[in-house]
Design an enzyme around this catalytic site. Structure first.
Site, PDB file in Angstrom:
ATOM      1  N   THR A 165      44.322  41.108  38.320  1.00 21.15           N
ATOM      2  CA  THR A 165      44.108  40.647  36.939  1.00 21.15           C
ATOM      3  C   THR A 165      45.367  40.980  36.131  1.00 21.15           C
ATOM      4  OG1 THR A 165      42.910  42.727  36.565  1.00 21.15           O
ATOM      5  CG2 THR A 165      41.589  40.733  36.834  1.00 21.15           C
TER       6      THR A 165
ATOM      7  N   ARG B  24      55.086  46.605  41.458  1.00 25.72           N
ATOM      8  CA  ARG B  24      54.613  45.832  40.308  1.00 25.72           C
ATOM      9  C   ARG B  24      54.830  46.606  39.006  1.00 25.72           C
ATOM     10  NH1 ARG B  24      48.568  44.463  41.860  1.00 25.72           N
ATOM     11  NH2 ARG B  24      48.815  46.480  42.892  1.00 25.72           N
TER      12      ARG B  24
ATOM     13  N   SER C 147      40.036  45.232  37.078  1.00 24.92           N
ATOM     14  CA  SER C 147      40.118  45.610  35.669  1.00 24.92           C
ATOM     15  C   SER C 147      40.235  44.361  34.808  1.00 24.92           C
ATOM     16  CB  SER C 147      41.337  46.518  35.429  1.00 24.92           C
ATOM     17  OG  SER C 147      41.250  47.672  36.238  1.00 24.92           O
TER      18      SER C 147
ATOM     19  N   VAL D 215      42.899  48.070  46.465  1.00 23.04           N
ATOM     20  CA  VAL D 215      41.500  48.398  46.154  1.00 23.04           C
ATOM     21  C   VAL D 215      40.577  47.929  47.269  1.00 23.04           C
ATOM     22  CG1 VAL D 215      39.571  48.001  44.568  1.00 23.04           C
ATOM     23  CG2 VAL D 215      41.868  48.337  43.654  1.00 23.04           C
TER      24      VAL D 215
ATOM     25  N   ASP E 273      40.940  37.200  52.023  1.00 23.72           N
ATOM     26  CA  ASP E 273      42.137  37.249  51.194  1.00 23.72           C
ATOM     27  C   ASP E 273      42.863  35.912  51.308  1.00 23.72           C
ATOM     28  OD1 ASP E 273      43.873  39.888  49.942  1.00 23.72           O
ATOM     29  OD2 ASP E 273      44.946  37.995  50.190  1.00 23.72           O
TER      30      ASP E 273
ATOM     31  N   CYS F 115      47.783  49.113  36.611  1.00 20.87           N
ATOM     32  CA  CYS F 115      46.739  49.557  35.684  1.00 20.87           C
ATOM     33  C   CYS F 115      47.266  49.976  34.314  1.00 20.87           C
ATOM     34  CB  CYS F 115      45.955  50.722  36.295  1.00 20.87           C
ATOM     35  SG  CYS F 115      44.806  50.224  37.595  1.00 20.87           S
TER      36      CYS F 115
END
Length: 431
Positions: free
Chosen positions: A97, A340, A132, A24, A43, A272
């Protein structure tokens, strides 16, 4: 660029701080840079910072040349240090997240990033969370931290939420063409966030609060989870009925209204779809609401790897532990290098647990670590394909030569229907 923030009119290009340079944050940095703004990228992963400084990409969507271009006009600086944030107009947080081992929201990266930024904040800055998260995070977690400095949100400093809508691996929609939703803690916060994003996005949509913006992101992905899981459940039924689920979907798709095609697969993965709906469900339970559709969809999705393994073993001719299986694709979706929550990894482990000799090919994942087992992506030579008892297609990367696989395999099990575009042999079995 002339712009107004509160009672202050500024006439310079923006200076943006982006915390989190993953799938992102890095494309967002690229967008701001391409529009002529200065970006400080932060980062905590020193390896990412080192790679960027060497003009080396770690994302499938970026070439090394594109990384080099980010630095060409002296508009991009990267570091693990947050001290650069004292120079910026706005700070955008794009940190992970995930869920914890209890399937509950894990905000350690969000909280850690905000707390690390606090010493370097200055008045009149805008803070935006793009990660998110569950409804209320901005209001309940970020605002109190900022207020701890004695500042009034909406007057001294501005806070908003804007959900990321990036779809890694796709080339159809440019980032700036995807409408940007923003919701602030006050009207001034919302307007300021809109002003920042309008400098790079073609359309920005205001909503009435950060909470509305937070819910919108979770609903988008909950809808996808539910619909994909429904198709997965139908795929299991069609398997029992000896019906081609892909032909069913194609037939349904001829209806010009009322039907939207979703497609089955080995299970949804990534950052997501498997995660965001659980954030929404978790928050709902705190308000006495049970989102049963999400729970049912999660259960179906969680069962798909076991179903795929059962389907594979049913078609093997040798004793189970005498077989060699080549998996095509271990990334969670096509054309990315992200593993992931990948269902392919779960299937790999399940097959390995049965004593099967499992290898893989993935053009975007050259090496794979599964506990103590280290593997490299197998080259798709004719010989490497022929020695397999089964080739299992789990991720349909565009760059794979599927005709070569079909022509030289003993058995192909295709969970993505990608082989339907090629000359078929009777050695192909579809999900």
């Amino acid at each position: 660029m002339s712009r107004k923030r509160g009672n202050i009119i500024m006439t310079h290009k923006l200076i943006i701080g982006i915390v989190g340079l993953g799938y992102v944050g890095l494309p967002l940095a690229q967008l701001f840079i391409n529009k002529g703004h200065k970006v400080y990228g932060i980062d905590s992963d020193q390896n990412k910072i080192s790679l960027l400084k060497k003009n080396t990409s770690y994302l499938a969507d970026f070439s090394n040349e594109q990384i080099n271009e980010l630095f060409t006009n002296d508009l991009f600086s990267v570091s693990t240090s947050y001290h650069y944030l004292s120079k910026v107009d706005a700070i955008i947080f794009c940190v992970p997240t995930p869920l914890n081992n209890l399937d509950e929201p894990d905000l350690q990266y969000v909280k850690g990033a905000i707390e690390a930024a606090l010493p370097f904040l200055k008045k009149e800055q805008l803070l935006v969370l793009e990660s998110s998260t569950y409804p209320g995070t901005t209001e309940e977690e970020i605002v109190p931290l900022v207020q701890g400095k004695g500042w009034e949100v909406g007057k001294d400093i501005f806070v908003a939420y804007s959900p990321e809508r990036i779809n890694p691996g796709q080339k159809v929609h440019k980032l700036e063409d995807i409408p940007k939703i923003v919701g602030g803690e006050t009207k001034l916060c919302t307007n300021y966030a809109k002003e920042i994003y309008e400098s790079v996005f073609n359309k920005v949509i205001n909503v009435s609060s950060s909470k509305v913006a937070e819910v919108s992101k979770l609903v988008e992905n909950a809808q996808r989870l539910i619909n994909i899981s429904f198709m997965n459940e139908l795929a299991i039924l069609c398997d029992k009925l000896d019906v081609n689920i892909w032909e069913v979907i194609e037939a349904c798709s001829t209806k010009p209204f009322g039907f939207t095609p979703y497609f089955p697969g080995p299970g949804v993965g990534g950052h997501c779809i498997p995660v965001d709906p659980i954030y929404l469900s978790w928050k709902a339970k705190h308000h006495g609401v049970n989102l049963s559709f999400i729970q049912a969809a999660k259960k179906i999705n969680d069962n798909m790897p076991a179903f795929i393994v059962e389907k594979v073993t049913k078609h093997l001719l040798k004793p189970i532990n005498k077989n060699k299986i080549l998996i095509i694709g271990v990334a969670y979706k096509k054309n990315v290098n992200d593993i992931r929550e990948s269902s392919a990894i779960q299937i790999f482990k399940l097959l390995d647990d049965l004593g099967i000799d499992v290898t893989y090919h993935d053009p975007h994942v050259p090496e794979l670590s599964l506990g103590s087992v280290q593997q490299e992506s197998l080259v798709l030579t004719e010989e490497n394909i022929k020695i397999q008892d089964c080739v299992l297609i789990l991720t349909d990367h565009n760059s794979v030569d599927y005709q070569n696989i079909i022509d030289h395999s003993n058995l192909v099990i295709d969970t993505r229907n990608v082989t339907s575009r090629y000359n078929q042999l009777d050695n192909v079995i579809l999900l």
